[in-house]
Design an enzyme around this catalytic site. Structure first.
Site, PDB file in Angstrom:
ATOM      1  NE  ARG A  48      62.535  25.575 -13.332  1.00 62.16           N
ATOM      2  CZ  ARG A  48      63.207  26.710 -13.138  1.00 62.16           C
ATOM      3  NH1 ARG A  48      62.801  27.862 -13.645  1.00 62.16           N
ATOM      4  NH2 ARG A  48      64.317  26.717 -12.415  1.00 62.16           N
ATOM      5  N   GLY A  49      61.252  26.360  -9.788  1.00 57.00           N
ATOM      6  CA  GLY A  49      62.311  27.091  -9.100  1.00 57.00           C
ATOM      7  C   GLY A  49      61.890  27.257  -7.645  1.00 57.00           C
ATOM      8  NE  ARG A  85      58.900  19.874  -8.971  1.00 61.53           N
ATOM      9  CZ  ARG A  85      59.920  20.476  -9.577  1.00 61.53           C
ATOM     10  NH1 ARG A  85      59.854  21.776  -9.842  1.00 61.53           N
ATOM     11  NH2 ARG A  85      61.007  19.815  -9.905  1.00 61.53           N
ATOM     12  CD  GLN A 188      64.825  22.268 -15.579  1.00 60.45           C
ATOM     13  OE1 GLN A 188      65.619  21.623 -16.242  1.00 60.45           O
ATOM     14  NE2 GLN A 188      64.070  21.729 -14.648  1.00 60.45           N
ATOM     15  CG  ASP A 229      65.261  22.860  -5.472  1.00 60.20           C
ATOM     16  OD1 ASP A 229      66.234  23.054  -6.221  1.00 60.20           O
ATOM     17  OD2 ASP A 229      64.091  23.130  -5.790  1.00 60.20           O
ATOM     18  CG  ASN A 239      70.455  23.244  -7.069  1.00 62.00           C
ATOM     19  OD1 ASN A 239      69.391  23.855  -7.024  1.00 62.00           O
ATOM     20  ND2 ASN A 239      71.340  23.481  -8.024  1.00 62.00           N
TER      21      ASN A 239
HETATM   22  O1  MRU Z   1      62.994  21.258 -11.216  1.00 63.17           O
HETATM   23  P1  MRU Z   1      63.197  22.742 -11.103  1.00 63.17           P
HETATM   24  O2  MRU Z   1      63.371  23.412 -12.420  1.00 63.17           O
HETATM   25  O3  MRU Z   1      62.150  23.393 -10.235  1.00 63.17           O
HETATM   26  O4  MRU Z   1      64.575  22.865 -10.334  1.00 63.17           O
HETATM   27  C1  MRU Z   1      65.052  24.133  -9.992  1.00 63.17           C
HETATM   28  C2  MRU Z   1      66.399  24.091  -9.366  1.00 63.17           C
HETATM   29  O5  MRU Z   1      66.938  23.056  -9.080  1.00 63.17           O
HETATM   30  C3  MRU Z   1      67.010  25.394  -9.014  1.00 63.17           C
HETATM   31  O6  MRU Z   1      68.407  25.314  -9.102  1.00 63.17           O
HETATM   32  C4  MRU Z   1      66.634  25.708  -7.564  1.00 63.17           C
HETATM   33  O7  MRU Z   1      65.248  25.638  -7.391  1.00 63.17           O
HETATM   34  C5  MRU Z   1      67.105  27.038  -7.153  1.00 63.17           C
HETATM   35  S1  MRU Z   1      66.120  28.269  -7.965  1.00 63.17           S
HETATM   36  C6  MRU Z   1      66.534  29.776  -7.528  1.00 63.17           C
END
Ligand code: MRU
Length: 345
Positions: A48-49, A85, A188, A229, A239
């Site tokens: 993820r991320g 996603r 997270q 994101d 985000n």
């Molecule tokens: O649902 P996730 O854990 O993938 O969400 C991640 C985030 O919202 C992070 O803040 C974003 O991807 C930036 S990661 C460098």
């Protein structure tokens, strides 16, 4: 300190990801042997991320090509990965770039894709370092910061976006403290960001998301720093859900609200935040966690994974190409970011 490695390729082109759903209790790598395993790992947030999703998109295409590199199969794999996603711009970009590489490869598309993905990962690490240096320059000696979700090595494969800035500021002796929200519903911040902060030796404090406005109002933090994101052409930024509320609180109490994201996270084809697709996840994630259920079955749940912070609330957006400031329409365009993350001439 051993660097955190969220994905790795072992001999024989064996792609493995560190299962982030198990952290911090267990550090276990899982083998992604085919396209179904790649898609499952993305959907379940084992990987993820936003920036890391771009990498897994590219590596996922390499995995697919290793089984069948024909055009129709690769296009089907691309569609399947992108559908997992919708919000992070990086995922589709990683996949589309890989498709283009496969289309141009003479003779050995799978070989070309493995090479492309590992070069992309190397480039990502360089971009993270550039953002970290630029972002750290915005902090003042002694500043404490608040961050949200996880934006470190686990989220990019480099040193991270917002957490990369925090790490650079710590290494430069500028940062006094990092506060991390737990990040409901999937924690997270509590599970991943705190794990990374501890490993880095950065003084850190965890707080429930619901305590963030109180923390900001108390004057204990001098800036809020998060990742992104997807960033629209006008600076509106998607985000992790909860980011918008942090930006509102930062504005109310007069502290900077900073976004840190590579150029691949910008989507100039989205004119504003209303065009950003927001992922909604299963209600089960709100009513329980890791097999423990605390909400009675049968009730509804509102579970958007992301929210949109209007550009007007963002003090600056740091990318590897430079720092954009309001008005974002002009300053983002000045970074030379074109659709699909290509630099304009
Ligand atoms: O649902 P996730 O854990 O993938 O969400 C991640 C985030 O919202 C992070 O803040 C974003 O991807 C930036 S990661 C460098």
């Amino acid at each position: 300190m051993a660097e955190v490695e969220p994905l790795r390729v072992l001999p024989g082109r064996r792609l493995e990801v560190l299962d982030q759903t198990l952290l911090p209790s267990e550090e276990r790598y899982v083998h992604l042997a085919g396209i179904e395993a790649v898609c499952e790992a993305i959907r379940s947030l084992r990987v993820r991320g936003a920036p890391l999703l771009g990498l897994i998109g590219a590596y996922g295409m390499a995995v697919a090509a290793s089984t069948d590199a024909s055009g129709p199969e690769l296009r089907a794999a691309a569609e399947a990965i992108i559908a997992t996603r919708p919000t992070a711009a990086d995922l589709a970009k990683g996949v589309h770039r890989a498709l283009a590489v496969a289309g141009e490869a003479a003779g050995d598309p799978a070989g070309a894709l493995w090479k492309f993905a590992s070069e992309f990962a190397r480039q990502r690490a360089v971009e993270d370092r550039a953002m970290a240096a630029l972002g750290a320059s915005l902090l003042r000696p002694g500043d404490a910061v608040l961050t949200h979700c996880n934006t470190g090595a686990l989220a990019t494969g480099g040193i991270g976006t917002a957490l990369g800035v925090i790490r650079a500021a710590h290494e430069a002796g500028v940062l006094s403290h990092c506060y991390a929200t737990e990040t409901r519903p999937l924690l997270q911040g509590a599970r991943l960001t705190m794990w990374e902060l501890m490993k880095l030796g950065i003084p850190a404090t965890l707080l429930p998301d619901t305590a963030a406005a109180t923390l900001i109002a108390s004057g204990r933090v001098q800036a809020v720093i998060t990742g992104a994101d997807r960033i629209a052409a006008n600076g509106d930024t998607a985000n992790k859900v909860g980011t918008y509320g942090l930006a509102l609180a930062a504005a109310r109490h007069g502290i900077p609200f900073l976004i840190v994201a590579p150029s691949t996270t910008f989507d100039p084809a989205c004119p504003d935040g209303s065009a950003i697709p927001i992922e909604f996840r299963a209600g089960d994630e709100v009513g329980g966690f890791a097999g423990v259920r605390w909400s009675p079955a049968g009730g509804g749940a509102f579970n958007p994974a992301f929210d949109v912070t209007p550009g007007a609330l963002i003090t600056a957006i740091v990318s590897e190409r430079g720092i954009a400031r309001p008005p974002y329409g002009d300053s983002i365009a000045a970074l030379g970011i074109a659709p699909e993350g290509r630099r304009t001439p």
